[in-house]
Design a protein around this motif. Structure first.
Motif, PDB file in Angstrom:
ATOM      1  N   MET A 190       0.849  -1.197   0.000  1.00 35.40           N
ATOM      2  CA  MET A 190       0.000   0.000   0.000  1.00 35.40           C
ATOM      3  C   MET A 190       0.881   1.242   0.000  1.00 35.40           C
ATOM      4  O   MET A 190       1.875   1.307   0.724  1.00 35.40           O
ATOM      5  CB  MET A 190      -0.905   0.005   1.235  1.00 35.40           C
ATOM      6  CG  MET A 190      -1.806   1.234   1.334  1.00 35.40           C
ATOM      7  SD  MET A 190      -2.822   1.213   2.825  1.00 35.40           S
ATOM      8  CE  MET A 190      -3.938  -0.124   2.446  1.00 35.40           C
ATOM      9  N   ASN A 191       0.545   2.213  -0.841  1.00 39.18           N
ATOM     10  CA  ASN A 191       1.305   3.459  -0.872  1.00 39.18           C
ATOM     11  C   ASN A 191       1.169   4.226   0.426  1.00 39.18           C
ATOM     12  O   ASN A 191       0.153   4.152   1.110  1.00 39.18           O
ATOM     13  CB  ASN A 191       0.820   4.346  -2.033  1.00 39.18           C
ATOM     14  CG  ASN A 191       1.173   3.736  -3.382  1.00 39.18           C
ATOM     15  OD1 ASN A 191       1.875   2.745  -3.441  1.00 39.18           O
ATOM     16  ND2 ASN A 191       0.663   4.332  -4.430  1.00 39.18           N
ATOM     17  N   LYS A 192       2.202   4.996   0.743  1.00 37.55           N
ATOM     18  CA  LYS A 192       2.187   5.783   1.970  1.00 37.55           C
ATOM     19  C   LYS A 192       1.261   6.983   1.819  1.00 37.55           C
ATOM     20  O   LYS A 192       1.273   7.673   0.803  1.00 37.55           O
ATOM     21  CB  LYS A 192       3.606   6.237   2.292  1.00 37.55           C
ATOM     22  CG  LYS A 192       3.710   7.064   3.552  1.00 37.55           C
ATOM     23  CD  LYS A 192       5.153   7.253   3.976  1.00 37.55           C
ATOM     24  CE  LYS A 192       5.876   8.154   2.982  1.00 37.55           C
ATOM     25  NZ  LYS A 192       7.243   8.480   3.466  1.00 37.55           N
ATOM     26  N   VAL A 193       0.487   7.248   2.870  1.00 40.83           N
ATOM     27  CA  VAL A 193      -0.405   8.403   2.911  1.00 40.83           C
ATOM     28  C   VAL A 193      -0.106   9.186   4.189  1.00 40.83           C
ATOM     29  O   VAL A 193       0.011   8.595   5.266  1.00 40.83           O
ATOM     30  CB  VAL A 193      -1.886   7.969   2.889  1.00 40.83           C
ATOM     31  CG1 VAL A 193      -2.802   9.151   3.178  1.00 40.83           C
ATOM     32  CG2 VAL A 193      -2.241   7.365   1.543  1.00 40.83           C
TER      33      VAL A 193
ATOM     34  N   ILE B 293       0.184   6.555   7.183  1.00 37.95           N
ATOM     35  CA  ILE B 293      -0.343   5.194   7.053  1.00 37.95           C
ATOM     36  C   ILE B 293       0.374   4.516   5.894  1.00 37.95           C
ATOM     37  O   ILE B 293       0.367   5.010   4.754  1.00 37.95           O
ATOM     38  CB  ILE B 293      -1.860   5.194   6.819  1.00 37.95           C
ATOM     39  CG1 ILE B 293      -2.586   5.836   8.005  1.00 37.95           C
ATOM     40  CG2 ILE B 293      -2.365   3.764   6.615  1.00 37.95           C
ATOM     41  CD1 ILE B 293      -4.094   5.914   7.851  1.00 37.95           C
ATOM     42  N   GLU B 294       1.021   3.407   6.200  1.00 42.47           N
ATOM     43  CA  GLU B 294       1.779   2.668   5.189  1.00 42.47           C
ATOM     44  C   GLU B 294       1.725   1.185   5.519  1.00 42.47           C
ATOM     45  O   GLU B 294       1.948   0.794   6.675  1.00 42.47           O
ATOM     46  CB  GLU B 294       3.228   3.155   5.153  1.00 42.47           C
ATOM     47  CG  GLU B 294       4.069   2.529   4.055  1.00 42.47           C
ATOM     48  CD  GLU B 294       5.460   3.121   3.982  1.00 42.47           C
ATOM     49  OE1 GLU B 294       6.114   2.956   2.930  1.00 42.47           O
ATOM     50  OE2 GLU B 294       5.904   3.747   4.962  1.00 42.47           O
ATOM     51  N   ASN B 295       1.386   0.373   4.524  1.00 47.36           N
ATOM     52  CA  ASN B 295       1.309  -1.080   4.703  1.00 47.36           C
ATOM     53  C   ASN B 295       0.410  -1.460   5.886  1.00 47.36           C
ATOM     54  O   ASN B 295       0.786  -2.249   6.760  1.00 47.36           O
ATOM     55  CB  ASN B 295       2.712  -1.668   4.908  1.00 47.36           C
ATOM     56  CG  ASN B 295       3.602  -1.435   3.704  1.00 47.36           C
ATOM     57  OD1 ASN B 295       3.142  -1.461   2.562  1.00 47.36           O
ATOM     58  ND2 ASN B 295       4.876  -1.190   3.960  1.00 47.36           N
ATOM     59  N   GLU B 296      -0.763  -0.838   5.906  1.00 51.43           N
ATOM     60  CA  GLU B 296      -1.795  -1.121   6.910  1.00 51.43           C
ATOM     61  C   GLU B 296      -1.445  -0.643   8.314  1.00 51.43           C
ATOM     62  O   GLU B 296      -2.215  -0.840   9.257  1.00 51.43           O
ATOM     63  CB  GLU B 296      -2.110  -2.636   6.979  1.00 51.43           C
ATOM     64  CG  GLU B 296      -2.616  -3.238   5.696  1.00 51.43           C
ATOM     65  CD  GLU B 296      -4.040  -2.813   5.372  1.00 51.43           C
ATOM     66  OE1 GLU B 296      -4.779  -2.494   6.302  1.00 51.43           O
ATOM     67  OE2 GLU B 296      -4.402  -2.812   4.180  1.00 51.43           O
ATOM     68  N   GLU B 297      -0.286  -0.020   8.476  1.00 53.08           N
ATOM     69  CA  GLU B 297       0.139   0.450   9.790  1.00 53.08           C
ATOM     70  C   GLU B 297       0.120   1.971   9.841  1.00 53.08           C
ATOM     71  O   GLU B 297       0.478   2.638   8.863  1.00 53.08           O
ATOM     72  CB  GLU B 297       1.542  -0.053  10.118  1.00 53.08           C
ATOM     73  CG  GLU B 297       1.646  -1.566  10.248  1.00 53.08           C
ATOM     74  CD  GLU B 297       0.876  -2.105  11.442  1.00 53.08           C
ATOM     75  OE1 GLU B 297       0.792  -1.389  12.466  1.00 53.08           O
ATOM     76  OE2 GLU B 297       0.344  -3.234  11.351  1.00 53.08           O
TER      77      GLU B 297
END
Length: 409
Positions: free
Chosen positions: A1-4, A237-241
């Motif tokens: 997942m891309n970083k937000v 938020i990156e890689n569900e974390e």
């Protein structure tokens, strides 16, 4: 997942009247009046420097229903700064700035999205192709007592990011705030969102780590009970974390400290000890400091009198209003439980006074102050007492009674 990345803030209370602080020197009161704006401008500055993807405000942008044009204009300028930096702004309105109240308003820039009175979903596209789904609603009236959390849809398992915006309070919890839009942590967790951006409670709290369910608190303390650092959260938020960082932005810090006088007895010793404590709180910005004195058994009646009549306090305040990094001691008092207190079963005059003061309610205040506030001339020059002011008066009277009856020459 891309970083937000995004900024989460709430409870700006722009243009707060600060009624209980009008007695301050003009130089200080001007800084107080500007403090909510100064804090918000710093939050926007952080957002621009960090190049966040978007900006979330979880209610109570303004302090009153009838928001001033001045507050709106200053808020609009900050939204324009975010617009120029390509940062979208997502807003829900709370109980202080609800949508249903008629008010003259300025049009905000196109980057600002305000959620309506029913729970809705807004999609924010990211540069990496992923989408952020934001869910929220704005208050349409001041008192929203329904469990609005039930109307938030559960997140779809689509690989996107899901964020809930909610202005309300945890059901069953006691606080100084009205229990609006109550929710349970179980309810929020069941939505499977990546982050819950809460507002309404002025104390910074992380109610849950997985997922983060967060109150950022208000952005500027407005009275002596709103102590400690104030600001916003920067969230990644990156890689569900989710990674959270609190950013301190307040213009003026409200603080409280306790000083033991167990080893001190002379006026000069007490004075220097307090001055040293003041310097410890001198920082980048202003500080309103409450000093509580404990262990006063060795202190003579002459020193106690100077504490009680405000003479020492005036010495600490002298010239502080001209300091850029001021430390304004707004209260110097003896700890309440020092000296005599209410003794169960003893019907003495002192006990009756203490019991009477401790039991004062709103009706008691109204009865005691009605003559003054209804006076044909006096009422023009005074404001109604705020809850914090009433509590401060009660504490001061109790402290005065305890000191007067406990220590003699």
């Amino acid at each position: 997942m891309n970083k937000v990345t995004f900024i989460h803030t709430a409870d700006l209370h722009l243009d707060s009247p600060f009624k209980g602080l009008k007695h301050l020197p003009e130089e200080l009161f001007q800084r107080v009046q500007n403090s909510t704006f100064a804090s918000f401008e710093r939050i926007v500055e952080h957002a621009v420097k960090r190049k966040v993807d978007f900006f979330v405000i979880s209610g109570d942008l303004y302090d009153e229903e009838d928001r001033s044009i001045r507050a709106q204009a200053r808020l609009k300028r900050q939204f324009q700064r975010l617009d120029e930096a390509g940062i979208a702004v997502y807003i829900i309105h709370g109980n202080h700035d609800y949508l249903g109240n008629y008010w003259s308003h300025l049009e905000m820039p196109d980057n600002v999205k305000v959620f309506g009175e029913e729970v809705e979903e807004v999609i924010h596209p990211t540069n990496g192709g992923r989408e952020v789904h934001l869910y929220g609603f704005s208050y349409d009236k001041r008192h929203v007592l329904e469990r609005k959390a039930a109307g938030y849809p559960p997140a779809r398992k689509d690989g996107d990011i899901h964020i809930g915006l909610l202005h309300g309070s945890e059901a069953g919890e006691t606080s100084a705030h009205e229990p609006y839009a109550p929710f349970t942590l179980k309810e929020l967790r069941e939505k499977n969102y990546h982050y819950w951006a809460l507002g309404h409670i002025h104390v910074r709290q992380e109610l849950s780590a997985s997922p983060p369910i967060v109150y950022p608190g208000n952005i500027q303390g407005r009275h002596r009970k709103e102590t400690g650092p104030k600001g916003c959260y920067s969230v990644t938020i990156e890689n569900e974390e989710a990674d959270l960082e609190f950013i301190e932005t307040q213009e003026i810090l409200w603080a409280k400290t306790s000083i033991s006088l167990k080893e001190e007895s002379k006026l000069s010793q007490v004075f220097e000890l307090c001055k040293s404590e003041m310097e410890r709180f001198r920082r980048g910005g202003g500080t309103f400091l409450e000093i509580e004195l404990t262990d006063i058994e060795k202190i003579g009646a002459d020193v106690l009198q100077k504490i009680q009549n405000g003479e020492i306090l005036e010495a600490f305040q002298d010239g502080e209003e001209y300091q850029e990094e001021f430390v304004w001691v707004h209260s110097l008092r003896i700890k309440e439980n020092t000296g005599v207190g209410y003794i169960e079963g003893q019907e003495t005059f002192l006990n009756e006074m203490i019991q009477n003061i401790q039991g004062w309610d709103e009706q008691s205040w109204d009865e005691a102050s009605s003559v003054l506030f209804l006076h044909p001339q006096a009422h023009r020059y005074i404001d109604l007492l705020q809850a914090e002011e009433k509590e401060e008066i009660k504490e001061a009277v109790l402290s005065m009674l305890q000191t007067s009856f406990s220590y003699k020459d």
